[in-house]
Each structure stands twice: as structure tokens, then as C-alpha cells.
Design a protein around this motif. Sequence first.
Motif, PDB file in Angstrom:
ATOM      1  N   ARG A   3       0.872  -1.075   0.131  1.00  0.00           N
ATOM      2  CA  ARG A   3      -0.120  -0.065  -0.105  1.00  0.00           C
ATOM      3  C   ARG A   3       0.919   1.376   0.058  1.00  0.00           C
ATOM      4  O   ARG A   3       1.695   1.648   0.910  1.00  0.00           O
ATOM      5  N   TRP A   4       0.814   1.983  -1.142  1.00  0.00           N
ATOM      6  CA  TRP A   4       1.614   3.015  -1.278  1.00  0.00           C
ATOM      7  C   TRP A   4       0.896   4.408  -0.762  1.00  0.00           C
ATOM      8  O   TRP A   4      -0.118   4.677  -0.970  1.00  0.00           O
ATOM      9  N   GLU A   5       1.735   5.042   0.013  1.00  0.00           N
ATOM     10  CA  GLU A   5       1.316   6.158   0.753  1.00  0.00           C
ATOM     11  C   GLU A   5       2.026   7.579  -0.004  1.00  0.00           C
ATOM     12  O   GLU A   5       2.973   7.661  -0.119  1.00  0.00           O
ATOM     13  N   GLY A   6       1.100   8.496  -0.398  1.00  0.00           N
ATOM     14  CA  GLY A   6       1.501   9.685  -1.035  1.00  0.00           C
ATOM     15  C   GLY A   6       2.249  10.416   0.198  1.00  0.00           C
ATOM     16  O   GLY A   6       1.834  10.453   1.172  1.00  0.00           O
ATOM     17  N   ASP A   7       3.615  11.130  -0.376  1.00  0.00           N
ATOM     18  CA  ASP A   7       4.341  11.851   0.420  1.00  0.00           C
ATOM     19  C   ASP A   7       3.654  13.393   0.689  1.00  0.00           C
ATOM     20  O   ASP A   7       4.313  14.152   1.626  1.00  0.00           O
ATOM     21  N   GLU A   8       2.746  13.823   0.034  1.00  0.00           N
ATOM     22  CA  GLU A   8       2.442  15.260  -0.057  1.00  0.00           C
ATOM     23  C   GLU A   8       2.048  15.676   1.275  1.00  0.00           C
ATOM     24  O   GLU A   8       2.208  16.743   1.968  1.00  0.00           O
ATOM     25  N   HIS A   9       1.226  14.769   2.099  1.00  0.00           N
ATOM     26  CA  HIS A   9       0.759  15.371   3.465  1.00  0.00           C
ATOM     27  C   HIS A   9       1.326  14.128   4.574  1.00  0.00           C
ATOM     28  O   HIS A   9       0.708  13.844   5.603  1.00  0.00           O
ATOM     29  N   SER A  10       2.333  13.568   4.174  1.00  0.00           N
ATOM     30  CA  SER A  10       2.986  12.554   5.237  1.00  0.00           C
ATOM     31  C   SER A  10       3.589  12.908   6.245  1.00  0.00           C
ATOM     32  O   SER A  10       4.275  14.061   6.308  1.00  0.00           O
ATOM     33  N   LYS A  11       3.688  12.197   7.193  1.00  0.00           N
ATOM     34  CA  LYS A  11       4.512  12.702   8.548  1.00  0.00           C
ATOM     35  C   LYS A  11       6.062  12.261   8.289  1.00  0.00           C
ATOM     36  O   LYS A  11       6.650  12.927   9.243  1.00  0.00           O
ATOM     37  N   PHE A  12       6.557  11.947   7.360  1.00  0.00           N
ATOM     38  CA  PHE A  12       7.761  11.558   6.963  1.00  0.00           C
ATOM     39  C   PHE A  12       8.548  12.809   6.311  1.00  0.00           C
ATOM     40  O   PHE A  12       9.966  12.855   6.132  1.00  0.00           O
ATOM     41  N   VAL A  13       7.856  13.900   5.964  1.00  0.00           N
ATOM     42  CA  VAL A  13       8.524  14.939   5.299  1.00  0.00           C
ATOM     43  C   VAL A  13       8.397  16.238   6.189  1.00  0.00           C
ATOM     44  O   VAL A  13       7.635  16.223   7.096  1.00  0.00           O
ATOM     45  N   PRO A  14       9.235  17.143   5.936  1.00  0.00           N
ATOM     46  CA  PRO A  14       9.696  18.337   6.803  1.00  0.00           C
ATOM     47  C   PRO A  14       8.448  19.277   6.356  1.00  0.00           C
ATOM     48  O   PRO A  14       7.803  19.200   5.220  1.00  0.00           O
ATOM     49  N   SER A  15       8.152  20.093   7.337  1.00  0.00           N
ATOM     50  CA  SER A  15       7.132  21.082   7.260  1.00  0.00           C
ATOM     51  C   SER A  15       7.307  21.992   5.948  1.00  0.00           C
ATOM     52  O   SER A  15       6.127  22.770   5.535  1.00  0.00           O
ATOM     53  N   ASN A  16       8.336  22.527   5.517  1.00  0.00           N
ATOM     54  CA  ASN A  16       8.581  23.351   4.511  1.00  0.00           C
ATOM     55  C   ASN A  16       8.533  22.482   3.256  1.00  0.00           C
ATOM     56  O   ASN A  16       9.176  23.022   2.172  1.00  0.00           O
ATOM     57  N   ILE A  17       7.837  21.413   3.013  1.00  0.00           N
ATOM     58  CA  ILE A  17       8.098  20.657   1.685  1.00  0.00           C
ATOM     59  C   ILE A  17       7.660  21.490   0.639  1.00  0.00           C
ATOM     60  O   ILE A  17       8.153  21.111  -0.559  1.00  0.00           O
ATOM     61  N   ASN A  18       6.671  22.338   0.721  1.00  0.00           N
ATOM     62  CA  ASN A  18       6.195  22.961  -0.680  1.00  0.00           C
ATOM     63  C   ASN A  18       7.201  24.232  -0.783  1.00  0.00           C
ATOM     64  O   ASN A  18       6.984  24.531  -2.208  1.00  0.00           O
ATOM     65  N   THR A  19       8.167  24.633  -0.189  1.00  0.00           N
ATOM     66  CA  THR A  19       9.075  25.582  -0.596  1.00  0.00           C
ATOM     67  C   THR A  19      10.433  24.999  -1.043  1.00  0.00           C
ATOM     68  O   THR A  19      11.046  25.620  -1.768  1.00  0.00           O
ATOM     69  N   THR A  20      10.573  23.752  -0.560  1.00  0.00           N
ATOM     70  CA  THR A  20      12.039  23.055  -0.974  1.00  0.00           C
ATOM     71  C   THR A  20      11.794  22.032  -1.894  1.00  0.00           C
ATOM     72  O   THR A  20      12.921  21.490  -2.502  1.00  0.00           O
ATOM     73  N   SER A  21      10.413  21.846  -2.213  1.00  0.00           N
ATOM     74  CA  SER A  21      10.564  20.581  -3.161  1.00  0.00           C
ATOM     75  C   SER A  21       9.100  20.900  -4.188  1.00  0.00           C
ATOM     76  O   SER A  21       8.102  21.762  -3.747  1.00  0.00           O
ATOM     77  N   PHE A  22       8.918  20.106  -5.164  1.00  0.00           N
ATOM     78  CA  PHE A  22       7.678  20.404  -5.619  1.00  0.00           C
ATOM     79  C   PHE A  22       7.455  18.844  -6.415  1.00  0.00           C
ATOM     80  O   PHE A  22       8.208  18.117  -6.885  1.00  0.00           O
ATOM     81  N   SER A  23       6.181  18.633  -6.859  1.00  0.00           N
ATOM     82  CA  SER A  23       5.793  17.299  -7.409  1.00  0.00           C
ATOM     83  C   SER A  23       5.544  17.535  -8.852  1.00  0.00           C
ATOM     84  O   SER A  23       5.180  18.644  -9.340  1.00  0.00           O
ATOM     85  N   SER A  24       5.536  16.363  -9.691  1.00  0.00           N
ATOM     86  CA  SER A  24       5.503  16.545 -11.172  1.00  0.00           C
ATOM     87  C   SER A  24       5.023  15.191 -11.485  1.00  0.00           C
ATOM     88  O   SER A  24       5.023  14.041 -10.631  1.00  0.00           O
ATOM     89  N   VAL A  25       4.546  14.987 -12.790  1.00  0.00           N
ATOM     90  CA  VAL A  25       4.210  13.964 -13.288  1.00  0.00           C
ATOM     91  C   VAL A  25       4.816  13.628 -14.698  1.00  0.00           C
ATOM     92  O   VAL A  25       5.413  14.414 -15.381  1.00  0.00           O
ATOM     93  N   PRO A  26       5.241  12.437 -15.122  1.00  0.00           N
ATOM     94  CA  PRO A  26       5.820  12.297 -16.622  1.00  0.00           C
ATOM     95  C   PRO A  26       4.867  12.824 -17.509  1.00  0.00           C
ATOM     96  O   PRO A  26       3.896  12.942 -17.522  1.00  0.00           O
ATOM     97  N   ASP A  27       5.709  13.392 -18.597  1.00  0.00           N
ATOM     98  CA  ASP A  27       5.025  13.815 -19.609  1.00  0.00           C
ATOM     99  C   ASP A  27       4.426  12.992 -20.706  1.00  0.00           C
ATOM    100  O   ASP A  27       3.231  13.112 -21.166  1.00  0.00           O
ATOM    101  N   ASP A  28       4.867  11.827 -20.597  1.00  0.00           N
ATOM    102  CA  ASP A  28       4.554  10.686 -21.589  1.00  0.00           C
ATOM    103  C   ASP A  28       4.852   9.368 -20.938  1.00  0.00           C
ATOM    104  O   ASP A  28       6.117   8.820 -21.400  1.00  0.00           O
ATOM    105  N   ALA A  29       4.500   8.814 -19.965  1.00  0.00           N
ATOM    106  CA  ALA A  29       4.720   7.693 -19.290  1.00  0.00           C
ATOM    107  C   ALA A  29       4.739   6.482 -20.338  1.00  0.00           C
ATOM    108  O   ALA A  29       3.803   6.110 -20.909  1.00  0.00           O
TER     109      ALA A  29
END
Length: 821
Positions: A48-74
Amino acid sequence: MFAFNLPFFFLFFSTITTTIQPYKATDRVFLNCGSNSNSNSNSESDKRWEGDEHSKFVPSNINTTSFSSVPDDADSSIDDLPYSTARFFNTTPFTYTFPVSSQGPKFLRLHFYPTLYIHRNAYDDLNTERSFFSVSSNGYSLLTNFSAFFAAAFLAKTHSSAGINIPHVPRVVKEFLIYVKDTQILNVTFTPSRNSLAFINGIEIVSVPENLYFKDKGLKYVGTNNGPVIDSNTALENIYRLNMGREQISVKDDTGMYRSWDQDNNYVHGAATGLTTTYHSPIMYTKETPSYTAPELVYQTQRSMGNQSDKHNLTWILPVDSGFYYLLRLHFCNIIPQYTKEGDVSFRIFINNQTVEQEADVFHWTQGSGYPVYKDYIVFVNDTEGRRSIQDLWLAMHPNPSHEESGDAYLNGLEVFKLSINNSVAGPNPEPSFTTTPTVSPNPVLGFWTTPTVKGNKQQTPYVVIIVGIAEALVFLSFLAFIVFKRRRQAKHYSAANDRSSARCRRLSLKEVKAATDEFNDSFVIGKGGFGKVYKGCMNKATTIVAIKRLDSSSRQGFQEFRTEIEMLSKLRHVQLVSLIGYCDDEGEMILVYDYMAHGTLREHLYSTSKPPMSWKKRLDICIGVAKGLHYLHSDGKRAIIHGDVKSTNILLDENWVAKLSDFGLSKLCSEDQSKKHVSTGVKGSVGYIDPEYCWTQQLTKKSDVYSFGVVLFEVLCARPVIDAGLRDEQVNLAEWGKACHRKGTLIEIIDPKLSGEIAPGCLRKFGDVASKCLHEEGSERPAMEEVVWRLEFALQLQEDAEKVDGPKTTDKNQELSFII
């Protein structure tokens, strides 16, 4: 029928039932990076894969130090999880923090899918070709300046050569073993390289049984009596995990730790692939080899020697990073019906040409057929080039000669781990190269060479300076490499037997070689070099005289030189190159067999010898022949070769005094690309002959051969060692002394006294000019070998013309000075 008592029956029953009890991991984390939702894996239903967007494993500044993306043509063949999203990190380090339930060893798996990603805040896509970053965990350096794109290119290439269908841009999984101590925290930090981004698609953390890989007391060290221990202060990286003889075993069929077991087909050496066997009864695990050690499918299949055991070793070649210790875990289980008791089959095991088991008998190690066992060995892979580079790790087996009636050997599974040194398992990035190494599959998809593992590309090659704008160059490399791919698609590993060109170089049995040398009788020895002793022998019912070169265990040369010599000479045929008749690698031996050269080496006829002196014209003819041989090596545009060790002892003379270049152990393939006409390598060669520019830059070029040949020219003229410490300082180095005398016009004073009255003045002047030009400090100012050939031929013409008019005559000092002025 089996006969057993009641206690044995209960043991038997318990071992049967444990085969269906997988290990229950106390920690199971599957983080889908870049996602904001939780999902179950389709192919691995219990993940069961857990998304990291709101995960307890990431730092609080996740939105300023990283960003998410998806493949252009997977690619549709790539699993959605965790490869349908990715998290990118900006210029600062980003740390995931994973609390774990208890201390102990944990598998850490990092998933990468290097492709184009959509940049939500820009018009341009994110190109992972330009992504370089480092990864650390709990104080260990796992990856340094890592390129997932390079790793994926290697993975695509080698799997393609093995006939495995994978996407054009495959995923990459890097697997590590980290021992979490009493903090019960596992940190994973991503640090982008300068002007670059880091990214990750998925992170797995799975606990491991305490004593499965760590604190193992059964370690055996190869070539030494002691070595590193595998304890809580050691990190490991999985390099290979192989299921011998049968199909890949997926993570869902592992024993609860989600390990994948790859096929071994792509690593078996040569044509001696042996037999594959399948066992349909349950595996009877024991306390020493519990059911989580490896899946039943590993022990129910194997690769054995069978009826090929009298001809070859059963050998696997595993390219690895040099400069590290490696743990090799060999899995055994007898599943061949005709073997039923101790003594039925006994074999030797070799690792890197060293015997680690004289009498391996699986029945001696276990209770019988169907009982598994594993053996652990630790070996250090040396930095033979003075820096970390790709080196071959050899594993070989052969029946014990004292048990010829069994005539078999087998292996069920293999795991190879790199051990941390100075808290690091990080190796260099793969190096873009036109040179296809013979030890691995030379049919690239994207122009590189490496060897993959079960977890993506776990093998890396020598250091490369990474340039952000490398993408355009890679397109060009890809095109050229595709041509190589089409031309050499059938090759799998290094093996002269597998190469089409090797039809002229046959594999010899050790029995044949021993018969030719009277069991390596010292009375047959005709020389000794850096590789080992050279024997004179007779083959083909005493109708063919050959020279047999056998590796000496104390030699600094080894697998690399042995491999290179076969790879080069099996493809080359020229009157000025020595001919390789065959080779032998049985029972850990490394033996090369050549045409016999009746007059030995050139040096034997120049100095420190009782042989009659050679005439000047004969010396000139020999020099011209050698120059033609080097010109042939340098001039083939598709596979130009740098010899790398030109010297008078590597110039052989046949019965007609025809000169032939020999000893290609240090040779390198050279690109004809104008932007890369060198091979970056640690300095190797013979003192006195080595190009000074090569020493400064560590870049071997064709002009390095030209320099060495210039030294040989002065050696031929002066008949003295190239380094003579007994002379005055300015005379110690022949190359420098010869150039100085040529500048002053005093070459006549240092020529071989035995040539007195033989050299025509014009010939001496021209010969000195050629030698000095070859020895220019700057390689770009040295002539190409084609020019050297015609200049030497002109010198010979001057000699012959002078003899027609006046007979041979040597210049005096004043005559030579007049030519210079």
C-alpha cells in the motif's frame, strides 16, 4: 525410500510447513513521492503506497523546498506505482525522516524513473538527463553526483542484450541495507548537485531478520585470513541477486522482504552455460537456513556443469566497482536425483582466480537432497588503475580432480553486496564511452556500457566529469552506440568464444596445455615477463611449435590484461602482430597460446646478450615493421587501438626476422571522434617508455604509442637500457639523452659501437630526426605513425643509396654537425 526415526519426522514436517510462512516485516513503508493520495499496487497487491504530500515523513517546508510532477508521456509498460509521480528538490538538501519500530537492519530501496516530467510553472519540461544529486542515510553516503538517467541507459542496454523486454527508458531501483541503531530513526537526504535538481519516485523501507546478513560468523575471506565484519557499523548495497538457471523471481514471490531475483543468463561466461535443473518437491529449510533466507524457487532450480565438466569451468563474470569489499553469498541445494550421498559430487570454487573451496560437497554441508545451505565469502576488488573503475569479479566452479567420477558442480543462487568503506558505498557515475567492454553486453541502447542487477543498475563505472549541457552530446553518443548495438547484438559478456571474430582463437583445455609443456616443466621455460612464465611447447601431435604464457600468482597483471589480450588479438590479424592461437581458463588458470617466435624479443639482440649483433639494415627493417604494425592499430576508424606498452621486449622476431608487436594486456580501444581521441585511465606501462604527457594528464592517446616507439628507436640505435642508473645524471634516461645528443649533433658518440662503419650519414640524420620528433613533449607535435613509417623508409632508402655508391660508411662528429647546421 527414505528411512528416518520419529524425531526426524517432526523435523521434516516442520521444515515443510515453514516454506509457506513468509517473514513478517515489523517495518513496511512504501512512500509514493510526489503523490497526495494512497493507493494499492496492482502487481504487488500487499503493498500500500502512501503519498508523501501530507505524510508525517516529510519536513514542514516541503512546498518551498520541493515540488511534485508527473511524467510527460509515461511508458505504458511501467508500473503506475510509484512511477506515475515524482518529487523534485531544489538547491537545498531535503530529508525524509522515517521512525521505525525497532533497531536493526532495514532494506532501503530508492525508485527512479528518469524521463521527461511536466513543469507546472514553466513552459519547458523537466529533463532528468540533467539531474545529478547525492543521497545519504544515517551518516552513510549512498550515491554521489548520481545520474538516474545514466543508470537507466545501462539497464536498458544490458537487459536488451539478454533478450529481456523492458521499456526504452527503464526504471531504476537502488537497494541498500542500513542498520538502524537505538535512535530508531532512518533519515534519507537528497542533495542536488550544483545547478541541478534531485528527484525521487518512491522509497521503500522493509525490516530484515537480524542475523540474515549482519553479524554472520560464517564469513570466509578470499586471499587473506581476516577482513571486515558485517555489523551495525556497516552499510551494504545490493549489486546482484541471481536465480541460477531459471526465470526471474518477482518481489511478490520473495519471502516477505520484497527482494527480486534476476536471471543469471547474462553473466554466464562463454559457451559453457551448463545444464539447468528443476526440482518439484518442497524445500526442507532448517534452523541454519530458515525459510526466509531465499524463496523455494531459488533452491528448486540450479545451473550445473553436467557433461561439459571435462571441458570448461562453470563461470560467472560480474563487473563491479573497484576499491570495495564484496560479500558473495552462494546458495546451494542438491536437486539432482542421481546424487544421493556425501562424496557423490565434489567440486572446487574459485573467486577472482583464488580457490575458496577445495572440496565443496553439499551433502557434507546438509542432511541431503532438498536441504538448502548458503556459504559467505568476502573479497576485495583492487583499484588496478589507480582510481575506482569497473573491474570483473569472477566466480567459477570445476569438479574436484580427485573425484573425477562425479564430474559435476552446481549453484542455485547468488547474492553480491558492496560493503561500505569510510561510511560510503557510493561509486562513480557511468562514463559515456565508445569503447565497449568485453566483460559486459556491448549492445547499448543509449551509448554506454555497464551491468544491471535485480534492482536496476547497481554497477557503476569510472568517474566522469558531469556537465549540465551533456544532453546534446548524449544524442550523438546514442546514435553511434546504436550502430554498435546493431553490429554486435549477439554478444552478451566478455568471451572470446562468443565473439564472431574469435573463430581464429580457440579455447584450449588445461589437459592440452599441460601435454604441450610436459606439465609446465621448467625446462620448457623460454622467458618470463610481467604476466608470468613463457613456455615453448608442441601441439597438434608435435606438428606446431607454440609459445605458452601462464599467469603467475604473484604477477600484478590479471583478469583485466588476460581479457584484453584475448579481446584484442582475437579480432586482429596483421603480419606485424603476433598471432593468438588460443587460451585456457580452466580451473582458475589464465593461459595464452601464441605462434612461436624463433628469434625471441628485440631486446635480446641489442644488449646484455651473447647473441651476435644485428646489422643496421636489419634493425631498420625491424623498426619499419613495428611502425607498420602500430599504424595498422591506429588507423582503423571503427576500432582504432592504442597499444599502451610499446617496448623492445614486446617486439618479437620470427624465424625470418619479421617484427611482431605482442602483449596487448594494456591496450585500449580509441574513439575516432575529434573531440575525444584519448582514453582516460590510470597510468600504466614500463618505466622509461611512458609518455610524460600521459603521466601529467592520465589521458592515453595514439601519440603515447608514438612516444614509446621513439624510445625504442634510440634503444635500437644505441643498444643500451632505456634507464641506466649507473650513468651520469644527464645520461640516465635514454630518451632525454638521445634528444640532447641529436640537438647538439653528437648522435655519433652514443650509437652502438657494434655498428661502427655501417650507418650512412644521411640515414643517421633522418633516423635521429624521426626518433626526436616522436619524443616531443607535446603529443600534438609528434608525427602520426603513418608519417613515421614513410620517414623510416626514406632513411632506409638513404642507407641503400649510400651503399650502392660508396659502401656503408658512418659519419664522424663534424659530418653530423654539418647536417644539423
